[in-house]
Scaffold this active site. Sequence first.
Site, PDB file in Angstrom:
ATOM      1  N   ARG A   1       0.843  -1.183   0.000  1.00 56.15           N
ATOM      2  CA  ARG A   1       0.000   0.000   0.000  1.00 56.15           C
ATOM      3  C   ARG A   1       0.884   1.241   0.000  1.00 56.15           C
ATOM      4  NH1 ARG A   1      -0.719  -1.865   5.785  1.00 56.15           N
ATOM      5  NH2 ARG A   1      -0.017  -0.172   7.112  1.00 56.15           N
ATOM      6  N   ASN A   2       2.184   1.036  -0.298  1.00 52.66           N
ATOM      7  CA  ASN A   2       3.162   2.123  -0.269  1.00 52.66           C
ATOM      8  C   ASN A   2       4.003   2.111  -1.533  1.00 52.66           C
ATOM      9  OD1 ASN A   2       2.823   3.335   2.370  1.00 52.66           O
ATOM     10  ND2 ASN A   2       3.427   1.339   3.171  1.00 52.66           N
TER      11      ASN A   2
END
Lengths: 402, 402
Positions: free
Chosen positions: A197-198
């Site tokens: 998610r990064n």
Amino acid sequence: MSKLVPPHGSDKLKPLALEGDSLTAELEKAKLLLKVSCSSREVGDIIMMGIGGFTPLEGFMDNVNWQSVCDNMTMLNGLFWPIPITLSTNSEDIKQGDEVALVNGETDDIIATMVVSEKYSIDKSHECNTVYKTTEMAHPGVVMVMAQGKYNLAGSIKVLSDGNFPKKYGSLYMTPMETRAYFDDKGWNTIAAFQTRNPMHRSHEYLAKIAVEICDGVMIHSVLGGLKDGDIPADVRSEAIAVLIENYFVDNTILQSGYPLDMRYAGPREALLHALFRQNYGCSHLIVGRDHAGVNDYYGPFDAHNIFDVISNDALVIKVLKFDWTFWCYKCGGISSMRTCPHSSEDRVLLSGTEVRKILSENKELPETFSRPEVAKVLQVYYASIKNEDKVEIKLNDHSTK
Amino acid sequence: MSKLVPPHGSDKLKPLALEGDSLTAELEKAKLLLKVSCSSREVGDIIMMGIGGFTPLEGFMDNVNWQSVCDNMTMLNGLFWPIPITLSTNSEDIKQGDEVALVNGETDDIIATMVVSEKYSIDKSHECNTVYKTTEMAHPGVVMVMAQGKYNLAGSIKVLSDGNFPKKYGSLYMTPMETRAYFDDKGWNTIAAFQTRNPMHRSHEYLAKIAVEICDGVMIHSVLGGLKDGDIPADVRSEAIAVLIENYFVDNTILQSGYPLDMRYAGPREALLHALFRQNYGCSHLIVGRDHAGVNDYYGPFDAHNIFDVISNDALVIKVLKFDWTFWCYKCGGISSMRTCPHSSEDRVLLSGTEVRKILSENKELPETFSRPEVAKVLQVYYASIKNEDKVEIKLNDHSTK
């Protein structure tokens, strides 16, 4: 014939989305049905069931399966499943046997229909304690459960929407059928999924490249559903990943793609769900690093590793690739991990997320030992743009000393 | 209970060495038996059978098994075996049913006894063509086969010697029982074997560290038997490996050890044998790089990878970790491989063995992108010592311009 891993608990994918005439007819019918408004998490789950990512589920879980999944991570029929997939409502009107239309709570779009097979109440604390290991409201997954309606509704669903993901994300958004076809086309049999998610920094590149060494290919698989506040938006993240791939990976070893779920931040239980649905996408391996899908300090750094050792051997076909802390080490002269670097903390570059955000928001350079310059540049541009927005806001609000 | 892979084709190791009183008695008896002189390769095979490294073999192969192993890589009973394990003689006197003493051809020491179950002749070219894929005498494995006696002798053996390996190499020399006990003691279940007959440079460190990341431990497993001329001697190699481990690996992730076989240089077939006996040592994985166990250009660089795809699924329990060319890349800023580095050859440091030897013999520094300084130093000292010997020789022979 495809040599990919089979879908979870099934010899073929079970996408619940309707198409063509049956979709048109069902949409017409749905307009007349009682509506159930869905949370962001529920919408993600519905879209995921639509594309077969939650194969072999046919809809939302009933009471006994909810209980069994909470307590034993298996459904009554023996199928392994680590997190309840449930739908809730506060409506007193809806009864067992009703056919309802499920609508996206944010847009009011009809996204599915469901025949209610059971209406039941749960002990939300029990779900939180078993799945999230806490009932604290500082945990975003707990907040989601506690915000659910008074009743859960069970039943098979027909999915009538793609959640707008294809339009919004274009080729970045792929269904399990599409990723499987892609892998088959490339001749890949073993594929490691890298959950993120990064944006990806050098440590993440290191993990992905180890997976490239031992698998036919790697799928960088991003959350396209809801995130916590402060997380980097999906479009910026995917651009940062794209420049990394373009400059530092070999063609035909890597695919960037995304999936529609919200993060639940359930740590070890979510790592299992991540593995389960990656199997549906055709992946043979899931990379699990330190504190996978965790939040704050709710889970031990390796709880999400250890849980794979306690589930039964035949729970999943997909295998897990476990990794420790990774960092640049000056003495090693490269990215290393706690498993491969014998040197001391002074030799290592370890930046926290907070430090990285500080560097970027002050428009300073991320060190090359941490981030590839091409990736750093994408993030700098993004942080500069937020800053400008901040400035505008500051000006409007006349908080000039802020 | 041990969670290690089982020995090959057996639930327990079958070491053929005698111990204690039975050893003393057999040695006494052996003195009176007809003697068969063994080549270096045969001695290695006998010592290996003595320690159970060739489990479940009970001795040297007979004619039908020789044929079956050459043609199908399996023995008559269905057991997978990739290279014939045979003993030869020119003696006309020895007959089927005779009990003979096997002696080390170099030292005349009695190392085993055997009851001859069959005396047979083979088509040596057939063995060379099937196993080595060539009959050229430039191939050192072919030379070994062609140098065999006129007859092969089959039969069960009793091993009466440790080949002096424990005395010569101390704790570096471990039997399969010892490595299995070591792994159990460390709590390692998955162990990758790294086969080597050379010192380890940064590329090798890269491969071993990937294995450390994905397995519980790595065993650097060196040839202690016969090598080609020009190969670096075992004591220098093991010192170079020891300084690498000491300075660049984490405690309890790696073990250096050695085994008693000669290299056959049979490329892909030998890679299979390497995998087979590593399974006996308790390893779950074998690292196989480019041109594993090859010599000159007799095998394609990935023949030793591909052969693992054509053997039957149940041939071996041990799995293979396949790696491509590895090198330092300036753009990657580290060691990479053809699978992980998208840059061009100008960005890479690729030194051939010949170039490395040239640098060392001219007493120049190996680049840090190629070799760790601690390793380079061990090799420099060794090359300086050869040079001095050369100088002495040159002086004695008065070839001063050489």
